[in-house]
Write a protein that holds these residues in place. Sequence first.
Motif, mmCIF file in Angstrom:
data_model
loop_
_atom_site.group_PDB
_atom_site.id
_atom_site.type_symbol
_atom_site.label_atom_id
_atom_site.label_comp_id
_atom_site.label_asym_id
_atom_site.label_seq_id
_atom_site.Cartn_x
_atom_site.Cartn_y
_atom_site.Cartn_z
ATOM 1 N N CYS A 198 -27.636 39.041 14.850
ATOM 2 C CA CYS A 198 -26.798 40.222 15.091
ATOM 3 C C CYS A 198 -27.683 41.463 14.996
ATOM 4 C CB CYS A 198 -25.709 40.251 14.030
ATOM 5 S SG CYS A 198 -24.750 41.760 13.976
ATOM 6 N N CYS A 248 -25.343 44.263 9.359
ATOM 7 C CA CYS A 248 -24.374 45.178 9.966
ATOM 8 C C CYS A 248 -23.269 45.450 8.952
ATOM 9 C CB CYS A 248 -23.810 44.598 11.262
ATOM 10 S SG CYS A 248 -22.628 43.249 11.015
ATOM 11 N N CYS A 253 -18.889 39.449 9.779
ATOM 12 C CA CYS A 253 -20.000 38.971 10.611
ATOM 13 C C CYS A 253 -20.513 37.645 10.052
ATOM 14 C CB CYS A 253 -21.129 39.998 10.637
ATOM 15 S SG CYS A 253 -22.520 39.485 11.672
ATOM 16 N N CYS A 256 -25.064 37.846 10.269
ATOM 17 C CA CYS A 256 -25.944 38.605 9.360
ATOM 18 C C CYS A 256 -26.240 37.870 8.042
ATOM 19 C CB CYS A 256 -25.397 40.010 9.131
ATOM 20 S SG CYS A 256 -25.730 41.100 10.548
HETATM 21 ZN ZN LIG Z 1 -23.799 41.338 11.840
#
Ligand SMILES: [Zn+2]
Length: 267
Positions: A198, A248, A253, A256
């Motif tokens: 990401c 992030c 997510c 990450c």
């Molecule tokens: Zn991310």
Amino acid sequence: MLTRADSANFLRENGYGDSIVCLHSSFKSLGEVEGGPDSVIDGFLDAGCTLLVPAFYYLSVTAPTGRNYFRNGIDYANRTFDPRPFTGAADQIDPSMGIIPRKVLERPETVRSSHPCNGFAAIGPRARELMEGQDYLNVYSAYKRIFESDSEAWIFMLGTALTSCTPIHFAEERSGREPFRRWAVAGDTTVEVQAGSCSDGFSNFENELVGMDERFSLGESVLRVFAFRAFVEAVTEIILTNPRISACDNPRCLRCPDMIAGGPILR
Ligand SMILES: [Zn+2]
């Protein structure tokens, strides 16, 4: 209005002629351009540059049974796939890459990697050499070639943020992170490929990279230029010192946390 000659002159006058340029661009940021995106590409070629651009296209299928690696940043139960085969056709590129990479792909002399999701394209005198050795499980091979050679090479962020800066993924790999694995159809076979993490948190690197770029006006855009090798070395060190920097801010997510932990366990 920016012309082909303006682009070529800018490159020559600032010492970027005959070099390798990893270009991440927002064509729109340039304002009016005589001759459109092709004239920007021609400006680089007139200056003797070799352009390397990401040509990502997000084709993928679910993992074959037993190949769902631990820590691979994906939940196969909650994921939609695009199972069309990769053909390498010029229109097989995600619109988020921008119009310049799309136009690079349309040129017959362009060399495109065979990677169905995270491919690259190169054009110019050293295009073939940069693409040599690329394969599904060596996604950043062109960056490796640049890094290992003594070539003059630059990262151009033309109206784009570090969230679009693909060499950061190469720095992640250099720092010891294993790229994610995905599967996609190429021709008539399903292939296992490396894929990037990401990048939504990559603007976090800004504070650590202050003073590393040179800034110029080109057309109506702001162009930021980083020396390729120094940039990759600096980002690698930053990740090693503070692995969480690449995260992030989306708490859901999946990629990450897995990438920060080192990426997939391959067994
Ligand atoms: Zn991310």
